[in-house]
Design a protein around this motif. Structure first.
Motif, PDB file in Angstrom:
ATOM      1  N   LEU A 219     -15.607   6.931   5.278  1.00 49.34           N
ATOM      2  CA  LEU A 219     -15.244   5.546   4.710  1.00 49.34           C
ATOM      3  C   LEU A 219     -13.915   5.287   4.942  1.00 49.34           C
ATOM      4  O   LEU A 219     -12.812   6.012   4.781  1.00 49.34           O
ATOM      5  CB  LEU A 219     -15.897   5.406   3.611  1.00 49.34           C
ATOM      6  N   ILE A 220     -13.308   3.945   5.227  1.00 45.89           N
ATOM      7  CA  ILE A 220     -12.153   3.614   5.427  1.00 45.89           C
ATOM      8  C   ILE A 220     -11.767   2.788   4.087  1.00 45.89           C
ATOM      9  O   ILE A 220     -10.652   3.009   3.375  1.00 45.89           O
ATOM     10  CB  ILE A 220     -11.820   2.849   6.678  1.00 45.89           C
ATOM     11  N   TYR A 221     -12.767   2.076   3.437  1.00 42.43           N
ATOM     12  CA  TYR A 221     -12.486   1.288   2.189  1.00 42.43           C
ATOM     13  C   TYR A 221     -13.698   1.499   1.465  1.00 42.43           C
ATOM     14  O   TYR A 221     -14.951   1.437   1.887  1.00 42.43           O
ATOM     15  CB  TYR A 221     -12.358  -0.278   2.620  1.00 42.43           C
ATOM     16  N   LYS A 222     -13.446   1.514  -0.058  1.00 41.08           N
ATOM     17  CA  LYS A 222     -14.484   1.698  -0.854  1.00 41.08           C
ATOM     18  C   LYS A 222     -13.847   0.545  -2.025  1.00 41.08           C
ATOM     19  O   LYS A 222     -12.764   0.391  -2.489  1.00 41.08           O
ATOM     20  CB  LYS A 222     -14.060   3.043  -1.453  1.00 41.08           C
ATOM     21  N   ASN A 223     -15.323  -0.333  -2.259  1.00 37.76           N
ATOM     22  CA  ASN A 223     -15.022  -1.042  -3.503  1.00 37.76           C
ATOM     23  C   ASN A 223     -13.930  -2.061  -3.529  1.00 37.76           C
ATOM     24  O   ASN A 223     -13.351  -2.255  -4.752  1.00 37.76           O
ATOM     25  CB  ASN A 223     -15.284  -0.282  -4.787  1.00 37.76           C
ATOM     26  N   LEU A 224     -13.732  -2.748  -2.421  1.00 39.94           N
ATOM     27  CA  LEU A 224     -12.498  -3.792  -2.436  1.00 39.94           C
ATOM     28  C   LEU A 224     -12.901  -4.813  -3.215  1.00 39.94           C
ATOM     29  O   LEU A 224     -14.014  -5.601  -2.746  1.00 39.94           O
ATOM     30  CB  LEU A 224     -11.960  -3.943  -0.905  1.00 39.94           C
ATOM     31  N   TRP A 391       0.678  -5.562   0.160  1.00 40.45           N
ATOM     32  CA  TRP A 391      -0.398  -4.958  -0.273  1.00 40.45           C
ATOM     33  C   TRP A 391      -0.525  -3.785   0.451  1.00 40.45           C
ATOM     34  O   TRP A 391      -0.262  -3.667   1.803  1.00 40.45           O
ATOM     35  CB  TRP A 391      -1.705  -5.624   0.279  1.00 40.45           C
ATOM     36  N   VAL A 392      -0.704  -2.503  -0.139  1.00 38.06           N
ATOM     37  CA  VAL A 392      -0.568  -1.090   0.577  1.00 38.06           C
ATOM     38  C   VAL A 392      -2.221  -0.605   0.653  1.00 38.06           C
ATOM     39  O   VAL A 392      -2.925  -0.705  -0.168  1.00 38.06           O
ATOM     40  CB  VAL A 392       0.116  -0.069  -0.362  1.00 38.06           C
ATOM     41  N   CYS A 393      -2.345  -0.427   2.120  1.00 40.38           N
ATOM     42  CA  CYS A 393      -3.519   0.046   2.627  1.00 40.38           C
ATOM     43  C   CYS A 393      -3.542   1.585   2.608  1.00 40.38           C
ATOM     44  O   CYS A 393      -2.648   1.973   3.562  1.00 40.38           O
ATOM     45  CB  CYS A 393      -3.983  -0.476   3.903  1.00 40.38           C
ATOM     46  N   GLU A 394      -4.264   2.192   1.759  1.00 37.58           N
ATOM     47  CA  GLU A 394      -4.354   3.646   1.850  1.00 37.58           C
ATOM     48  C   GLU A 394      -5.348   4.220   0.769  1.00 37.58           C
ATOM     49  O   GLU A 394      -5.845   3.855  -0.121  1.00 37.58           O
ATOM     50  CB  GLU A 394      -2.883   4.174   1.190  1.00 37.58           C
ATOM     51  N   ASN A 395      -5.693   5.440   1.294  1.00 35.65           N
ATOM     52  CA  ASN A 395      -6.863   6.304   0.423  1.00 35.65           C
ATOM     53  C   ASN A 395      -7.753   5.350   0.253  1.00 35.65           C
ATOM     54  O   ASN A 395      -8.254   5.265  -0.965  1.00 35.65           O
ATOM     55  CB  ASN A 395      -6.062   6.768  -0.858  1.00 35.65           C
ATOM     56  N   GLN A 396      -8.629   4.571   1.333  1.00 33.22           N
ATOM     57  CA  GLN A 396      -9.616   3.671   0.918  1.00 33.22           C
ATOM     58  C   GLN A 396      -9.581   2.845  -0.095  1.00 33.22           C
ATOM     59  O   GLN A 396     -10.393   1.952  -0.371  1.00 33.22           O
ATOM     60  CB  GLN A 396     -10.772   4.539   0.616  1.00 33.22           C
ATOM     61  N   VAL A 398      -7.046  -0.943  -1.463  1.00 31.42           N
ATOM     62  CA  VAL A 398      -6.032  -1.950  -0.944  1.00 31.42           C
ATOM     63  C   VAL A 398      -5.236  -2.295  -2.621  1.00 31.42           C
ATOM     64  O   VAL A 398      -5.834  -2.766  -3.336  1.00 31.42           O
ATOM     65  CB  VAL A 398      -6.472  -3.213  -0.545  1.00 31.42           C
ATOM     66  N   THR A 399      -3.899  -1.838  -2.731  1.00 27.17           N
ATOM     67  CA  THR A 399      -3.291  -1.947  -3.964  1.00 27.17           C
ATOM     68  C   THR A 399      -2.108  -2.911  -3.749  1.00 27.17           C
ATOM     69  O   THR A 399      -1.459  -2.676  -2.636  1.00 27.17           O
ATOM     70  CB  THR A 399      -2.858  -0.973  -4.442  1.00 27.17           C
ATOM     71  N   ARG A 400      -1.740  -3.653  -4.506  1.00 30.27           N
ATOM     72  CA  ARG A 400      -0.744  -4.465  -4.492  1.00 30.27           C
ATOM     73  C   ARG A 400       0.771  -3.637  -4.830  1.00 30.27           C
ATOM     74  O   ARG A 400       0.707  -3.153  -5.908  1.00 30.27           O
ATOM     75  CB  ARG A 400      -0.751  -5.679  -5.572  1.00 30.27           C
ATOM     76  N   TRP A 401       1.564  -4.057  -4.084  1.00 27.74           N
ATOM     77  CA  TRP A 401       3.046  -3.137  -4.427  1.00 27.74           C
ATOM     78  C   TRP A 401       3.828  -4.010  -5.389  1.00 27.74           C
ATOM     79  O   TRP A 401       4.088  -5.275  -5.058  1.00 27.74           O
ATOM     80  CB  TRP A 401       3.807  -2.862  -3.010  1.00 27.74           C
ATOM     81  N   GLU A 402       4.249  -3.454  -6.392  1.00 26.74           N
ATOM     82  CA  GLU A 402       5.223  -4.224  -7.572  1.00 26.74           C
ATOM     83  C   GLU A 402       6.495  -4.144  -6.800  1.00 26.74           C
ATOM     84  O   GLU A 402       7.230  -2.882  -6.876  1.00 26.74           O
ATOM     85  CB  GLU A 402       5.134  -3.666  -8.725  1.00 26.74           C
ATOM     86  N   GLY A 403       7.171  -5.075  -6.093  1.00 20.94           N
ATOM     87  CA  GLY A 403       8.334  -5.228  -5.659  1.00 20.94           C
ATOM     88  C   GLY A 403       8.368  -5.707  -4.385  1.00 20.94           C
ATOM     89  O   GLY A 403       7.225  -6.207  -3.796  1.00 20.94           O
ATOM     90  N   ASP A 404       9.392  -5.906  -3.620  1.00 20.24           N
ATOM     91  CA  ASP A 404       9.525  -6.458  -2.290  1.00 20.24           C
ATOM     92  C   ASP A 404       9.448  -5.415  -1.113  1.00 20.24           C
ATOM     93  O   ASP A 404       9.591  -4.112  -1.449  1.00 20.24           O
ATOM     94  CB  ASP A 404      10.709  -7.562  -2.062  1.00 20.24           C
ATOM     95  N   ILE A 405       9.696  -5.815   0.084  1.00 15.60           N
ATOM     96  CA  ILE A 405       9.690  -4.885   1.251  1.00 15.60           C
ATOM     97  C   ILE A 405      10.533  -3.930   1.396  1.00 15.60           C
ATOM     98  O   ILE A 405      10.513  -2.769   1.722  1.00 15.60           O
ATOM     99  CB  ILE A 405       9.213  -5.670   2.419  1.00 15.60           C
ATOM    100  N   MET A 406      11.869  -4.356   0.645  1.00 14.05           N
ATOM    101  CA  MET A 406      12.825  -3.413   0.859  1.00 14.05           C
ATOM    102  C   MET A 406      12.848  -2.444  -0.066  1.00 14.05           C
ATOM    103  O   MET A 406      13.120  -1.156  -0.035  1.00 14.05           O
ATOM    104  CB  MET A 406      14.419  -4.354   0.669  1.00 14.05           C
ATOM    105  N   ASP A 407      12.184  -2.831  -1.288  1.00  9.59           N
ATOM    106  CA  ASP A 407      12.044  -1.622  -2.443  1.00  9.59           C
ATOM    107  C   ASP A 407      10.798  -0.773  -1.777  1.00  9.59           C
ATOM    108  O   ASP A 407      11.114   0.547  -1.823  1.00  9.59           O
ATOM    109  CB  ASP A 407      11.211  -2.180  -3.501  1.00  9.59           C
TER     110      ASP A 407
END
Length: 418
Positions: A219-224, A391-396, A398-407
């Motif tokens: 599986l690449i994604y679970k319960n998105l 949004w970070v795609c990792e470990n099946q 998708v989670t929202r990153w708190e902060g900007d891209i430079m963080d």
């Protein structure tokens, strides 16, 4: 080199090779695979690893970040910052140039101009120099116009005025011999434009408990669970192979979930940009004909304007597309996508064949446009300009990153121990 050194080098060679490959995203299993088993993008990384491993006196890199993800870009930037010898790099990633370069060579009108500092410093110095040059040019041109007018009026007047006219002629000749300031030539700035689309009531695109894998045991994604609307500006980040492009395909419906639902508003028009679109261009055909074939029933003028919007004009529209540069082909694709007037754009690595000015005008167009955007990119600056959520795609998941891209960039550095 004496034997002693060679022995030392040989003992560290494998460790160095492994470190470089790992930095560029090759895990242990991948490091053991034969080169021929890798796709083009990964082969580019192998070529890059080889160049770094040789530790040459002069390292020439042409767009080294093109096939890298953000992690590998961060690693490479750190690696090259500490490169002890001569590095000459061509890159359209301003963030990367800022991190690595101590000098910038600007090529314009068949001449090279050297600037010291990184990319941001180059931009500042260049604009200051051009401002001074413009002032000097205006002042000289005014002087010249005044003198010429005087000579024309009084060159045949009384002896005294004629003498003054002659002295002005000499001054003029001397100025010209000394070299006059040239008019500032600006780089051609392209203005991209996407047509505004109005609103669709949310949810426009909804993932409900979506699970996906190319096989059920992998599986690449679970319960998105998430939604994307017309005011969403999302950048997807995460390592290569984490499934960013897969997620876009689930959004467009090119792939179907194994479980759960992807719901799209039934009036939603999605357009997706990706690397392989240029392969679907009929390269024997000119861009104008191609657009008229793709969108039948539109008059030629309308199509000329549609392609012109993306900086392809005149001859370039009517010559076979195989004679266009990669950047020009990318523009044909943008024109083709924009003509569909999508309400949502999915952009998968849109910058690879674009130059810095074009990337900036793409960013401007996206900022002004009112539709929804999901972006996959390794260009920190573009993400910084257009994305409002990371949004970070990792470990099946998708989670929202708190902060900007430079963080996020700092977080990647820390994680890689850089």
């Amino acid at each position: 080199m004496d034997i002693h050194h060679e022995a030392m080098d040989a003992s560290t060679a494998e460790k160095r090779a492994a470190e470089i490959l790992f930095g560029l995203g090759f895990d242990k299993q991948m490091q053991a695979k034969p080169t021929r088993d890798f796709s083009g993008g990964w082969r580019m990384r192998i070529a890059l690893a080889r160049a770094l491993f040789m530790n040459p006196t002069i390292l020439l890199l042409d767009e080294p970040t093109n096939h890298l993800d953000l992690e590998a870009c961060v690693w490479l930037e750190e690696k090259l910052k500490n490169f002890e010898r001569i590095l000459v790099v061509i890159s359209h990633s301003q963030d990367f140039l800022n991190g690595v370069c101590t000098n910038i060579i600007h090529m314009q009108n068949k001449t090279l101009k050297l600037y010291t500092g990184n990319y941001d410093q180059y931009v500042q110095t260049r604009s200051e120099l051009e401002e001074n040059q413009m002032k000097q040019y205006k002042w000289e041109q005014e002087q010249i116009a005044n003198m010429k007018e005087y000579i024309a009026r009084f060159g045949h007047g009384s002896a005294k005025l004629a003498r003054q006219a002659q002295s002005k002629e000499k001054t003029l000749a001397k100025m010209e011999r000394g070299g006059l300031a040239e008019k500032v030539v600006n780089d051609r700035i392209l203005v991209f434009r996407f047509t505004d689309v109005g609103k669709l009531p949310p949810p426009v695109l909804q993932f409900a408990d979506v699970t996906f894998g190319y096989s059920p045991d992998n599986l690449i994604y679970k319960n998105l669970d998430f939604g994307v609307d017309l005011d969403s500006r999302v950048a997807l980040v995460g390592p290569n192979g984490a499934g960013k492009s897969t997620l876009l395909k689930l959004m467009t419906g090119d792939l179907s979930p194994l479980d759960g639902m992807v719901r799209r508003h039934n009036h939603l028009r999605i357009a997706q940009f990706h690397q392989h679109l240029t392969e679907k261009l009929d390269l024997d055909m000119p861009a104008l004909q191609y657009m008229m074939r793709e969108y039948p029933g539109n008059e030629e003028e309308k199509m000329r304007a549609a392609i012109g919007k993306f900086g392809l004009s005149g001859k370039a529209q009517v010559m076979p597309m195989k004679n266009l540069s990669d950047g020009q082909k990318a523009r044909v694709i943008f024109a083709w996508l924009a003509f569909r007037q999508p309400q949502m754009l999915l952009l998968d690595e849109p910058t690879n064949h674009l130059d810095i000015e074009t990337i900036d005008s793409l960013a401007e167009a996206l900022k002004e446009w009112d539709g929804g955007l999901v972006l996959v990119s390794h260009d920190f600056r573009l993400i910084n300009q257009v994305a409002q959520e990371i949004w970070v795609c990792e470990n099946q998941a998708v989670t929202r990153w708190e902060g900007d891209i430079m963080d996020f960039k700092q977080h990647l550095k820390k994680r890689a121990g850089l």
